[in-house]
Design a protein around this motif. Structure first.
Motif, PDB file in Angstrom:
ATOM      1  N   THR A 308       0.816  -1.217   0.000  1.00 37.73           N
ATOM      2  CA  THR A 308       0.000   0.000   0.000  1.00 37.73           C
ATOM      3  C   THR A 308       0.848   1.264   0.000  1.00 37.73           C
ATOM      4  O   THR A 308       0.316   2.361  -0.140  1.00 37.73           O
ATOM      5  CB  THR A 308      -0.929   0.018   1.230  1.00 37.73           C
ATOM      6  N   ALA A 309       2.171   1.104   0.178  1.00 43.52           N
ATOM      7  CA  ALA A 309       3.069   2.264   0.144  1.00 43.52           C
ATOM      8  C   ALA A 309       4.321   1.906  -0.645  1.00 43.52           C
ATOM      9  O   ALA A 309       5.392   1.699  -0.085  1.00 43.52           O
ATOM     10  CB  ALA A 309       3.431   2.699   1.565  1.00 43.52           C
ATOM     11  N   PRO A 310       4.200   1.779  -1.993  1.00 40.27           N
ATOM     12  CA  PRO A 310       5.354   1.424  -2.822  1.00 40.27           C
ATOM     13  C   PRO A 310       6.325   2.598  -2.947  1.00 40.27           C
ATOM     14  O   PRO A 310       6.130   3.643  -2.328  1.00 40.27           O
ATOM     15  CB  PRO A 310       4.722   1.079  -4.168  1.00 40.27           C
ATOM     16  N   LEU A 311       7.342   2.423  -3.758  1.00 37.41           N
ATOM     17  CA  LEU A 311       8.332   3.478  -3.934  1.00 37.41           C
ATOM     18  C   LEU A 311       7.762   4.626  -4.765  1.00 37.41           C
ATOM     19  O   LEU A 311       7.202   4.403  -5.837  1.00 37.41           O
ATOM     20  CB  LEU A 311       9.586   2.926  -4.625  1.00 37.41           C
ATOM     21  N   ARG A 312       7.964   5.819  -4.255  1.00 37.11           N
ATOM     22  CA  ARG A 312       7.598   7.019  -5.000  1.00 37.11           C
ATOM     23  C   ARG A 312       8.889   7.711  -5.443  1.00 37.11           C
ATOM     24  O   ARG A 312       9.801   7.916  -4.646  1.00 37.11           O
ATOM     25  CB  ARG A 312       6.769   7.971  -4.157  1.00 37.11           C
ATOM     26  N   GLU A 344       8.666  19.086 -12.476  1.00 32.41           N
ATOM     27  CA  GLU A 344       8.619  18.110 -11.385  1.00 32.41           C
ATOM     28  C   GLU A 344       7.635  16.998 -11.746  1.00 32.41           C
ATOM     29  O   GLU A 344       6.509  17.246 -12.171  1.00 32.41           O
ATOM     30  CB  GLU A 344       8.200  18.785 -10.080  1.00 32.41           C
ATOM     31  N   LEU A 345       8.112  15.769 -11.557  1.00 31.72           N
ATOM     32  CA  LEU A 345       7.333  14.597 -11.950  1.00 31.72           C
ATOM     33  C   LEU A 345       7.389  13.575 -10.826  1.00 31.72           C
ATOM     34  O   LEU A 345       8.468  13.197 -10.369  1.00 31.72           O
ATOM     35  CB  LEU A 345       7.904  13.996 -13.244  1.00 31.72           C
ATOM     36  N   SER A 346       6.218  13.122 -10.379  1.00 31.76           N
ATOM     37  CA  SER A 346       6.140  12.131  -9.305  1.00 31.76           C
ATOM     38  C   SER A 346       5.477  10.869  -9.841  1.00 31.76           C
ATOM     39  O   SER A 346       4.401  10.931 -10.455  1.00 31.76           O
ATOM     40  CB  SER A 346       5.336  12.689  -8.129  1.00 31.76           C
ATOM     41  N   VAL A 347       6.121   9.717  -9.621  1.00 33.34           N
ATOM     42  CA  VAL A 347       5.618   8.456 -10.156  1.00 33.34           C
ATOM     43  C   VAL A 347       5.908   7.330  -9.181  1.00 33.34           C
ATOM     44  O   VAL A 347       6.919   7.352  -8.460  1.00 33.34           O
ATOM     45  CB  VAL A 347       6.253   8.173 -11.546  1.00 33.34           C
ATOM     46  N   LEU A 348       5.012   6.346  -9.139  1.00 35.17           N
ATOM     47  CA  LEU A 348       5.164   5.179  -8.272  1.00 35.17           C
ATOM     48  C   LEU A 348       5.618   3.983  -9.100  1.00 35.17           C
ATOM     49  O   LEU A 348       5.052   3.696 -10.158  1.00 35.17           O
ATOM     50  CB  LEU A 348       3.837   4.840  -7.585  1.00 35.17           C
ATOM     51  N   PHE A 349       6.643   3.284  -8.616  1.00 33.04           N
ATOM     52  CA  PHE A 349       7.125   2.087  -9.293  1.00 33.04           C
ATOM     53  C   PHE A 349       7.212   0.923  -8.318  1.00 33.04           C
ATOM     54  O   PHE A 349       7.473   1.114  -7.116  1.00 33.04           O
ATOM     55  CB  PHE A 349       8.523   2.304  -9.893  1.00 33.04           C
ATOM     56  N   ASN A 350       7.033  -0.292  -8.846  1.00 31.44           N
ATOM     57  CA  ASN A 350       7.320  -1.512  -8.091  1.00 31.44           C
ATOM     58  C   ASN A 350       8.835  -1.618  -7.971  1.00 31.44           C
ATOM     59  O   ASN A 350       9.526  -1.709  -8.991  1.00 31.44           O
ATOM     60  CB  ASN A 350       6.737  -2.723  -8.823  1.00 31.44           C
ATOM     61  N   PRO A 351       9.406  -1.597  -6.759  1.00 30.77           N
ATOM     62  CA  PRO A 351      10.867  -1.570  -6.638  1.00 30.77           C
ATOM     63  C   PRO A 351      11.552  -2.801  -7.211  1.00 30.77           C
ATOM     64  O   PRO A 351      12.627  -2.688  -7.799  1.00 30.77           O
ATOM     65  CB  PRO A 351      11.100  -1.440  -5.130  1.00 30.77           C
ATOM     66  N   ALA A 352      10.951  -3.984  -7.046  1.00 31.94           N
ATOM     67  CA  ALA A 352      11.567  -5.203  -7.575  1.00 31.94           C
ATOM     68  C   ALA A 352      11.638  -5.155  -9.095  1.00 31.94           C
ATOM     69  O   ALA A 352      12.650  -5.544  -9.702  1.00 31.94           O
ATOM     70  CB  ALA A 352      10.793  -6.436  -7.113  1.00 31.94           C
ATOM     71  N   PHE A 353      10.571  -4.676  -9.723  1.00 37.60           N
ATOM     72  CA  PHE A 353      10.563  -4.590 -11.180  1.00 37.60           C
ATOM     73  C   PHE A 353      11.592  -3.572 -11.668  1.00 37.60           C
ATOM     74  O   PHE A 353      12.275  -3.785 -12.677  1.00 37.60           O
ATOM     75  CB  PHE A 353       9.173  -4.205 -11.683  1.00 37.60           C
ATOM     76  N   LYS A 381       1.599   6.728 -17.384  1.00 36.81           N
ATOM     77  CA  LYS A 381       1.948   6.046 -18.616  1.00 36.81           C
ATOM     78  C   LYS A 381       3.239   5.248 -18.432  1.00 36.81           C
ATOM     79  O   LYS A 381       4.059   5.569 -17.572  1.00 36.81           O
ATOM     80  CB  LYS A 381       2.134   7.060 -19.758  1.00 36.81           C
ATOM     81  N   PRO A 382       3.444   4.201 -19.248  1.00 31.05           N
ATOM     82  CA  PRO A 382       4.663   3.398 -19.108  1.00 31.05           C
ATOM     83  C   PRO A 382       5.921   4.226 -19.311  1.00 31.05           C
ATOM     84  O   PRO A 382       5.969   5.120 -20.156  1.00 31.05           O
ATOM     85  CB  PRO A 382       4.517   2.344 -20.211  1.00 31.05           C
ATOM     86  N   ALA A 383       6.934   3.926 -18.517  1.00 26.48           N
ATOM     87  CA  ALA A 383       8.261   4.513 -18.685  1.00 26.48           C
ATOM     88  C   ALA A 383       9.150   3.490 -19.369  1.00 26.48           C
ATOM     89  O   ALA A 383       8.966   2.274 -19.201  1.00 26.48           O
ATOM     90  CB  ALA A 383       8.847   4.904 -17.330  1.00 26.48           C
ATOM     91  N   PRO A 400       3.802   2.188 -14.358  1.00 30.29           N
ATOM     92  CA  PRO A 400       3.767   2.768 -13.018  1.00 30.29           C
ATOM     93  C   PRO A 400       2.581   2.230 -12.234  1.00 30.29           C
ATOM     94  O   PRO A 400       1.640   1.682 -12.799  1.00 30.29           O
ATOM     95  CB  PRO A 400       3.611   4.263 -13.308  1.00 30.29           C
ATOM     96  N   ILE A 401       2.652   2.348 -10.937  1.00 24.39           N
ATOM     97  CA  ILE A 401       1.540   1.967 -10.078  1.00 24.39           C
ATOM     98  C   ILE A 401       0.616   3.174  -9.950  1.00 24.39           C
ATOM     99  O   ILE A 401       1.066   4.276  -9.694  1.00 24.39           O
ATOM    100  CB  ILE A 401       2.051   1.524  -8.684  1.00 24.39           C
TER     101      ILE A 401
END
Length: 406
Positions: A308-312, A344-353, A381-383, A400-401
Motif C-alpha cells: 500500500t506504500a510502494p516506492l515514489r 517536477e514529476l512524481s511516479v510510483l514504481f514496483n521496486p523489484a521490477f 503512462k509506461p516509462a 507505473p503503479i
C-alpha cells in the motif's frame, strides 16, 4: 555395459544433465527421474591404441584420445538434454540411473578414473578406493528422446546469454496464462529479437545472429525458466546453434546445441500480446542516472516499502528523491543526483521490477524515458528504461503503479 572415464568429465556431464531431471511427484514416471547412459563401441578409425592398456579402463589410452562414445541424457515432458562424453567403452549398452543421485555420487568421487559397469538391474561405480552399487531403473520404459530440430542459424554464445538474462526476468509466472511465462523469440534475417512480459513490464532485446537457412522468419515461445537455464552455456564455446521445427509427433520444438550438448524444449502455444504498440516512439522527458547508485538507493528505500506504500520517485531539476513508507510506520528517503531538466514529476514504481530493469541495462548510466512532457499524464503512462549505450537494442518498459493502489 562397461566403460571408463575421467571423473571431472563425467561429473560435468551428469551435473549438467541432472538439471533437467524432474523431481519425483505422485503419478509421474519414475524412470524419467533417471539419467540415461548409452555407451557405444568406437568405429575402427576411432579405436584407441591399447598398447600398455590391456584392460581398456584408462580414459586416455596411449597414442590417441578416445571419441565421445558415451551419451548422458535427461528427458521430461518439456525438455530433453544430451551430453556427449569422451570415454573408453569395453562393452556397449544402455542403463537408466537415478539422476540426482548419480550426479551427487560422481561429483564426490576421488580424483581418479571412473569405471562404470552396469546390467539391467544395477550399476557399479568404482573410482580409486570408492565403490558404489546403485539400483538401475527400467531402461525399456525410458521414452525415445526427440531429435534436434532443423538448424536455423548460429549466434554468439556470450551475446545470447546476456540477452536472455536481460529479458527473461520480465516473463510472467502465472501458469494460468502459459504464453506469458515464455520468452518470445522472433527469428528474422535482420536480427534475433527476444521479448517477455508479465503485463506490468516488458523487456525487448535484439541481437545479431547468422542464419543458416534462406528464409529464417519464425517465432518461438520458449518457457522463460527453461531458456534462462539453457543459456548457461560453456564460455569456451564461441557460437551456439539454434534449431526449430516440428518433430515426428507433430510437436513444435526449439533447440540449442553447443560443444555437442543439445537442449531441446517443447514450445508453448498461445497468442502473445502485440507488444510493439506499447513502446512509445519518442521520449519527451528523459532522466539519465548512474545505474549502480540509483539501484543501491532503490534497494535501501525498498526495505520499508509495502504493497500500500510502494516506492515514489519525485524527479526535479538535477535530482530524484526515492521515498517509501506511510505516516503510521517506517519511512525512508534518499536523494540521487541525475541529469534532468524537466518539470517536477512524481511516479510510483514496483521496486523489484525497477531493480530488474536496472540490473539488465549495460553501461554505467541508465536512461528513463517518459512519452509525454505533461507530468500528470506521464505519471500514469509506461516509462522506458534502457542503458545509455544500448540504443534501440534493449528496452525495458515499466508500468507505473496508479496512485492509491499497489
Amino acid at each position: 555395459m562397461r566403460f571408463s572415464v575421467e571423473r571431472d568429465v563425467l561429473a560435468d556431464a551428469t551435473g549438467w544433465a541432472a538439471r533437467y531431471v524432474p523431481k519425483p511427484t505422485a503419478g509421474a514416471q519414475q524412470v524419467l527421474t533417471g539419467l540415461l547412459l548409452e555407451a557405444t563401441m568406437p568405429t575402427p578409425d576411432q579405436a584407441p591404441d591399447q598398447a600398455g592398456d590391456q584392460a581398456g579402463d584408462q580414459t586416455q589410452a596411449r597414442g590417441r584420445a578416445p571419441g565421445p562414445a558415451l551419451t548422458v541424457s535427461a528427458f521430461d515432458s518439456e525438455v530433453a538434454a544430451r551430453a556427449p562424453v569422451e570415454a573408453v567403452v569395453t562393452e556397449p549398452g544402455r542403463v537408466v540411473v537415478p539422476g540426482r543421485l548419480l550426479a551427487d555420487v560422481v561429483r564426490n568421487l576421488p580424483d581418479a578414473p571412473v569405471v562404470v559397469e552396469a546390467t539391467e538391474t544395477r550399476v557399479i561405480i568404482e573410482c580409486g578406493a570408492a565403490r558404489f552399487r546403485i539400483p538401475a531403473l527400467a531402461a525399456e520404459d525410458y521414452p525415445v528422446l526427440p531429435a534436434f530440430p532443423p538448424p536455423v542459424g548460429e549466434v554468439d554464445t556470450l551475446g545470447f546469454a546476456a540477452a536472455v538474462a536481460q529479458v527473461a526476468p520480465a516473463a510472467g509466472r502465472d501458469d494460468a496464462l502459459p504464453v506469458l511465462t515464455a520468452v518470445r523469440l522472433e527469428i528474422a534475417r535482420g536480427g534475433l529479437t527476444m521479448v517477455a512480459t508479465d503485463r506490468y513490464r516488458l523487456a525487448v532485446r535484439t541481437i545479431p545472429w547468422q542464419p543458416t537457412v534462406d528464409e529464417p522468419d519464425a517465432v518461438a515461445h520458449v518457457p522463460a525458466r527453461l531458456l534462462a537455464d539453457m543459456a548457461k552455456l560453456p564460455t569456451t564455446a564461441s557460437r551456439v546453434a539454434l534449431g526449430m521445427g516440428v518433430d515426428e509427433a507433430g510437436v513444435l520444438r526449439f533447440g540449442l546445441s553447443v560443444n555437442g550438448r543439445q537442449t531441446i524444449v517443447r514450445l508453448l502455444e498461445g497468442s502473445f500480446p502485440n507488444y510493439r504498440r506499447l513502446l512509445p516512439e519518442t521520449s519527451e522527458l528523459t532522466v539519465t542516472a548512474p545505474t549502480a547508485v540509483l539501484a543501491a538507493a532503490v534497494r535501501r528505500v525498498a526495505l520499508v516499502a509495502t504493497r500500500t506504500a510502494p516506492l515514489r520517485f519525485t524527479f526535479s531539476a538535477g535530482q530524484v528523491v526515492a521515498e517509501a513508507g506511510d505516516g503510521g510506520g517506517a519511512q525512508a528517503s534518499e536523494l540521487v543526483p541525475v541529469e534532468y531538466d524537466g518539470p517536477e514529476l512524481s511516479v510510483l514504481f514496483n521496486p523489484a521490477f525497477l531493480l530488474d530493469g536496472l540490473a539488465a541495462v549495460e553501461g554505467d548510466e541508465a536512461i528513463i524515458g517518459f512519452a509525454t512532457a505533461d507530468p500528470e499524464i506521464a505519471s500514469s503512462k509506461p516509462a522506458v528504461l534502457t542503458g545509455k549505450d544500448d540504443g534501440e537494442d534493449y528496452r525495458y518498459l515499466l508500468m507505473p503503479i496508479r496512485t492509491g493502489t499497489a
